[in-house]
Design a protein around this motif. Structure first.
Motif, PDB file in Angstrom:
ATOM      1  N   PHE A 105     -15.650 -92.024  17.527  1.00 14.07           N
ATOM      2  CA  PHE A 105     -16.338 -90.740  17.658  1.00 14.07           C
ATOM      3  C   PHE A 105     -17.362 -90.782  18.792  1.00 14.07           C
ATOM      4  O   PHE A 105     -17.457 -89.843  19.591  1.00 14.07           O
ATOM      5  N   THR A 106     -18.118 -91.859  18.878  1.00  8.52           N
ATOM      6  CA  THR A 106     -19.147 -91.956  19.910  1.00  8.52           C
ATOM      7  C   THR A 106     -18.530 -92.026  21.300  1.00  8.52           C
ATOM      8  O   THR A 106     -19.003 -91.366  22.234  1.00  8.52           O
ATOM      9  N   CYS A 107     -17.478 -92.827  21.446  1.00 15.09           N
ATOM     10  CA  CYS A 107     -16.826 -92.972  22.745  1.00 15.09           C
ATOM     11  C   CYS A 107     -16.272 -91.644  23.254  1.00 15.09           C
ATOM     12  O   CYS A 107     -16.255 -91.408  24.465  1.00 15.09           O
ATOM     13  N   SER A 108     -15.826 -90.816  22.364  1.00 15.71           N
ATOM     14  CA  SER A 108     -15.122 -89.603  22.748  1.00 15.71           C
ATOM     15  C   SER A 108     -15.946 -88.344  22.480  1.00 15.71           C
ATOM     16  O   SER A 108     -16.488 -87.734  23.401  1.00 15.71           O
ATOM     17  N   VAL A 109     -16.080 -87.982  21.229  1.00 15.04           N
ATOM     18  CA  VAL A 109     -16.671 -86.693  20.859  1.00 15.04           C
ATOM     19  C   VAL A 109     -18.158 -86.637  21.202  1.00 15.04           C
ATOM     20  O   VAL A 109     -18.629 -85.667  21.821  1.00 15.04           O
ATOM     21  N   GLN A 110     -18.901 -87.651  20.800  1.00 16.35           N
ATOM     22  CA  GLN A 110     -20.341 -87.601  21.028  1.00 16.35           C
ATOM     23  C   GLN A 110     -20.670 -87.603  22.513  1.00 16.35           C
ATOM     24  O   GLN A 110     -21.558 -86.873  22.973  1.00 16.35           O
ATOM     25  N   ASP A 170     -20.952 -78.087  12.954  1.00 14.26           N
ATOM     26  CA  ASP A 170     -19.723 -77.613  12.326  1.00 14.26           C
ATOM     27  C   ASP A 170     -18.480 -78.126  13.051  1.00 14.26           C
ATOM     28  O   ASP A 170     -17.507 -78.544  12.426  1.00 14.26           O
ATOM     29  N   ASP A 171     -18.522 -78.116  14.393  1.00 12.99           N
ATOM     30  CA  ASP A 171     -17.353 -78.574  15.150  1.00 12.99           C
ATOM     31  C   ASP A 171     -17.241 -80.091  15.137  1.00 12.99           C
ATOM     32  O   ASP A 171     -16.141 -80.647  15.021  1.00 12.99           O
ATOM     33  N   ALA A 172     -18.378 -80.774  15.256  1.00 14.26           N
ATOM     34  CA  ALA A 172     -18.358 -82.241  15.274  1.00 14.26           C
ATOM     35  C   ALA A 172     -17.840 -82.803  13.958  1.00 14.26           C
ATOM     36  O   ALA A 172     -17.080 -83.783  13.941  1.00 14.26           O
ATOM     37  N   LEU A 173     -18.224 -82.183  12.850  1.00 15.69           N
ATOM     38  CA  LEU A 173     -17.772 -82.677  11.548  1.00 15.69           C
ATOM     39  C   LEU A 173     -16.263 -82.511  11.376  1.00 15.69           C
ATOM     40  O   LEU A 173     -15.602 -83.350  10.747  1.00 15.69           O
ATOM     41  N   LEU A 174     -15.703 -81.441  11.911  1.00 10.35           N
ATOM     42  CA  LEU A 174     -14.254 -81.268  11.852  1.00 10.35           C
ATOM     43  C   LEU A 174     -13.543 -82.451  12.494  1.00 10.35           C
ATOM     44  O   LEU A 174     -12.582 -83.007  11.943  1.00 10.35           O
ATOM     45  N   ILE A 175     -14.025 -82.831  13.680  1.00  3.70           N
ATOM     46  CA  ILE A 175     -13.339 -83.906  14.408  1.00  3.70           C
ATOM     47  C   ILE A 175     -13.673 -85.261  13.786  1.00  3.70           C
ATOM     48  O   ILE A 175     -12.819 -86.154  13.742  1.00  3.70           O
ATOM     49  N   TRP A 176     -14.907 -85.443  13.306  1.00  3.25           N
ATOM     50  CA  TRP A 176     -15.257 -86.682  12.610  1.00  3.25           C
ATOM     51  C   TRP A 176     -14.295 -86.906  11.432  1.00  3.25           C
ATOM     52  O   TRP A 176     -13.758 -88.010  11.267  1.00  3.25           O
ATOM     53  N   ASP A 177     -14.089 -85.881  10.641  1.00  7.41           N
ATOM     54  CA  ASP A 177     -13.203 -86.018   9.480  1.00  7.41           C
ATOM     55  C   ASP A 177     -11.771 -86.329   9.913  1.00  7.41           C
ATOM     56  O   ASP A 177     -11.078 -87.133   9.269  1.00  7.41           O
ATOM     57  N   ALA A 178     -11.317 -85.714  10.998  1.00  7.53           N
ATOM     58  CA  ALA A 178      -9.962 -85.981  11.484  1.00  7.53           C
ATOM     59  C   ALA A 178      -9.827 -87.417  11.968  1.00  7.53           C
ATOM     60  O   ALA A 178      -8.820 -88.093  11.688  1.00  7.53           O
ATOM     61  N   ILE A 179     -10.827 -87.904  12.707  1.00  5.02           N
ATOM     62  CA  ILE A 179     -10.805 -89.295  13.171  1.00  5.02           C
ATOM     63  C   ILE A 179     -10.850 -90.244  11.979  1.00  5.02           C
ATOM     64  O   ILE A 179     -10.128 -91.254  11.934  1.00  5.02           O
ATOM     65  N   HIS A 180     -11.684 -89.928  10.997  1.00  7.71           N
ATOM     66  CA  HIS A 180     -11.826 -90.790   9.823  1.00  7.71           C
ATOM     67  C   HIS A 180     -10.485 -90.914   9.085  1.00  7.71           C
ATOM     68  O   HIS A 180     -10.087 -92.027   8.670  1.00  7.71           O
ATOM     69  N   LYS A 181      -9.769 -89.815   8.926  1.00  3.91           N
ATOM     70  CA  LYS A 181      -8.474 -89.861   8.236  1.00  3.91           C
ATOM     71  C   LYS A 181      -7.448 -90.648   9.052  1.00  3.91           C
ATOM     72  O   LYS A 181      -6.627 -91.390   8.494  1.00  3.91           O
ATOM     73  N   TRP A 182      -7.481 -90.482  10.369  1.00  2.00           N
ATOM     74  CA  TRP A 182      -6.573 -91.224  11.240  1.00  2.00           C
ATOM     75  C   TRP A 182      -6.858 -92.725  11.164  1.00  2.00           C
ATOM     76  O   TRP A 182      -5.944 -93.537  10.999  1.00  2.00           O
TER      77      TRP A 182
END
Length: 661
Positions: A524-529, A446-458
């Motif tokens: 995402f991998t460099c940061s969140v993952q 749930d948390d990872a998808l929030l940030i994935w979507d934010a990165i994707h939009k950016w």
């Protein structure tokens, strides 16, 4: 030749590939890495980063001095000294507490023990950094301090009759993780599949493997007679953690010494278990994973362990705890070798190297390069120490060094997902864990998808400033050269990346949508993952009984075992101390923050004042991204007030921009 081509050629020569980083382990281990730590990547020369690392090392030095005090002088002295240190570490009014920490802790450590015959002075390290000495000199001093810690831990006598309190007492100054109070609970065991160090294995299944013969009796014993195994399978309520891949690891050995001399060589055990979990029927959003059954190997007909009933005798409880420990050992090895080393550190390296070589002056490179800061440095350091002969991986993980690193390289090259299949929403769907109605409590998802979507939009907003069509993407020769280098045999050697069409099987970046997805995955991998699998090393893995990184006895073969049998599986205190040091250090250094871009040459203190993206079209979208991250921070904090499993690992404020530790 044009000036730009000349500059590109010079860039390519500066950032060279090597394929023999693991040659001392085996010449057959071929993987593309940077020849050297690059000038733009020497984050160790930045004082704030170095200060955090050294302060952690000093805490560990003082922590172990405290252990010696507790053995020699009793708990009163330990308590008095701890209170003094606690005040220094925790006083929020002390704006320069880390500077004071250097002098204070080192003086305490010296006063408490003379065991260290060679302890570098923290003041020397501070002076080196402030005078901008060579990074190698600073690194050598810190490595010497780390070596002191490792050598001391290796000289402790193995304790034959251990208790959980012995493991807790390893933590004196550094914090005892909260998991130490809950790790024996089935609830905690299940929660670590969805919010633990490695929330990446569990998958939904509609049928069980033939060699995992869980019966209706096993199932209803746990879930009650109103439910059935077949109904749960049909309704998508059964989840499996299968560690079959770990059969590829050959068990290793470790030498335990006393006072610097070798005492004995201890055999380690690795496991490839299966663990079954279920969700209760109904529509309640609070339904949680429940552990149902564990099989400690992949062999058909192996004993099936289930949670003990209220009336169970102690021997049955110890057997179940042993079975859960088998799973935790497997999960810890999967975490370190696949999810962490393989799927973040090594996976990123050829992409970063190709980006420095081909995109250093390109619009995509400008977006990506801050996400690679520190990666070459930490990977190079790991290849020369942690995953080298005699390093931490060989000492505290289950397998031989060769089989362990071989598995990491396999992960980096595409296990369990190739590049194009690694987009986060795809991975959740492939594992059948993407539906919150069926698996309500999955905080990592749930948390990872929030940030994935934010990165994707950016990323989409950024790239759409420069590309207005697929044709513009396809015709960008520099971009296509970057991909060609990533897949080249004398380049990144990556596979299953890029887009192919029937009439042209050469991988290319053919569409803007694909470029957006690929860029999102890299960031995402460099940061969140990396944050998800790195920082849990301190909070969950530093306490060895929760997640031992090796077993020291065979898996249980009977449904009743003794307390001594259970403790014989856990690492000795000296090895548990190495795991504590390793996990606490790697899981406690936060350097940079996602969304806060800066040029590599800019000091951290100047980050917010530096206009990294000078184009006003970009700065507007960056501000939107940064505000979105602030919203996500609040959303996660609010979720943690009500959701069953607390999970704060992916708070954006705690996610570094790059893989730098």
């Amino acid at each position: 030749m044009t000036d730009s081509n000349t500059a590109q050629e010079a860039q390519s020569q500066q950032y060279e590939y090597r394929y023999d980083a693991f040659k001392n382990i085996s010449p057959k281990l071929i993987y593309p890495m940077a020849v050297k730590v690059l000038p733009a990547d020497q984050s160790f020369t930045k004082w704030k980063w170095t200060k955090n690392v050294v302060s952690l090392v000093l805490r560990l030095v003082a922590n172990q001095a405290m252990q010696n005090v507790s053995l020699r002088k009793g708990s009163a002295c330990r308590l008095i000294t701890f209170i003094r240190l606690y005040r220094i570490l925790e006083d929020p009014k002390n704006s320069s507490y880390i500077e004071r920490l250097f002098d204070f802790i080192i003086s305490i450590a010296r006063a408490l023990t003379n065991r260290f015959k060679r302890r570098p002075k923290s003041q020397d390290i501070e002076q080196d950094v402030k005078q901008n000495q060579k990074p190698d000199q600073v690194q050598a001093r810190v490595e010497a301090m780390v070596d002191d810690i490792q050598q001391q831990s290796k000289t402790k006598d193995p304790v034959k009759h251990l208790s959980f309190e012995d493991y807790r007492n390893l933590f004196q100054i550094i914090y005892l993780p909260d998991i130490s109070n809950h790790f024996l609970e089935d609830r905690s065991f299940a929660a670590q599949r969805v919010a633990g160090a490695n929330p990446l294995v569990i998958m939904q299944v509609s049928e069980l493997p033939e060699y995992f013969k869980v019966t209706e009796e096993h199932y209803t014993k746990v879930m009650g007679k109103d439910d059935s195994l077949q109904a749960a399978l049909d309704e998508g309520r059964i989840y499996l953690a299968d560690y079959k891949i770990l059969d590829e690891i050959d068990p290793g050995t470790v030498e335990v010494g006393v006072n610097g001399s070798i005492k004995e060589t201890i055999e380690k055990f690795g496991y490839a278990p299966l663990a079954l979990f279920a969700i209760a029927s109904g529509d309640c959003p609070g339904r949680l994973l429940t552990p149902v059954a564990i099989q400690c190997s992949q062999d058909a007909g192996s004993l099936i362990f289930t949670p003990p009933s209220i009336a169970a005798v102690d021997e049955e409880r110890w057997a179940w705890r042993m079975a859960k420990t088998v799973v935790q050992v497997a999960d810890g090895n999967y975490h370190e070798l696949i999810s962490h080393l393989g799927r973040t550190h090594l996976w990123i390296e050829p992409i970063a190297l190709g980006t420095y070589r081909r995109l250093a002056k390109h619009k995509l490179g400008k977006l990506l390069l801050p996400h690679f800061e520190g990666t070459f440095f930490i990977n190079n350091a790991a290849a020369g120490s942690l995953i080298a002969k005699g390093g931490v991986v060989e000492s505290i993980l289950s397998g031989t060094l060769l089989s362990s690193v071989t598995l990491s390289v396999k992960a980096a090259k595409g296990y369990p997902f190739a590049f194009n299949d690694s987009m986060l929403p795809k991975t959740f769907a492939a594992r059948g864990v993407d539906d919150p109605q069926k698996l309500p409590d999955y905080p990592y998802r749930d948390d990872a998808l929030l940030i994935w979507d934010a990165i994707h939009k950016w990323v989409k907003s950024y790239l759409e400033v420069y590309y207005s069509s697929d044709d513009e993407v396809l015709s960008d020769a520099v971009l296509q050269a970057w991909l060609a280098e990533l897949v080249a045999e004398d380049g990144g050697q990556m596979t299953e990346i890029g887009e192919v069409i029937p009439e042209d099987r050469r991988p290319k970046i053919r569409t803007l949508d694909y470029l957006i997805d690929a860029t999102t995955l890299i960031i995402f991998t460099c940061s969140v993952q990396h944050a998800a699998v790195n920082f849990t090393q301190a909070s969950l893995m530093s306490f060895a009984p929760n997640m031992p990184l090796a077993g020291f006895n065979a898996a249980p073969t009977t449904l009743k075992v003794s307390e001594a049998d259970y403790f014989s599986m856990l690492p000795s205190l000296s090895l548990a101390e190495q795991q504590m040091n390793f996990g606490y250090t790697l899981g406690s250094v936060y350097y940079t923050q996602i969304g806060q871009y800066k040029a590599n040459e800019v000091e951290l203190e100047e980050m917010n004042q530096h206009d990294y993206f000078g184009d006003s079209r970009i700065s507007h979208h960056l501000e939107i991204f940064q505000n979105k991250l602030k919203e996500i921070e609040l959303t996660i904090q609010q979720r943690n007030e009500t959701r069953p499993t607390f999970y704060d690992i992916l708070l954006p404020s705690k996610i570094p921009q790059s893989t730098n530790i």
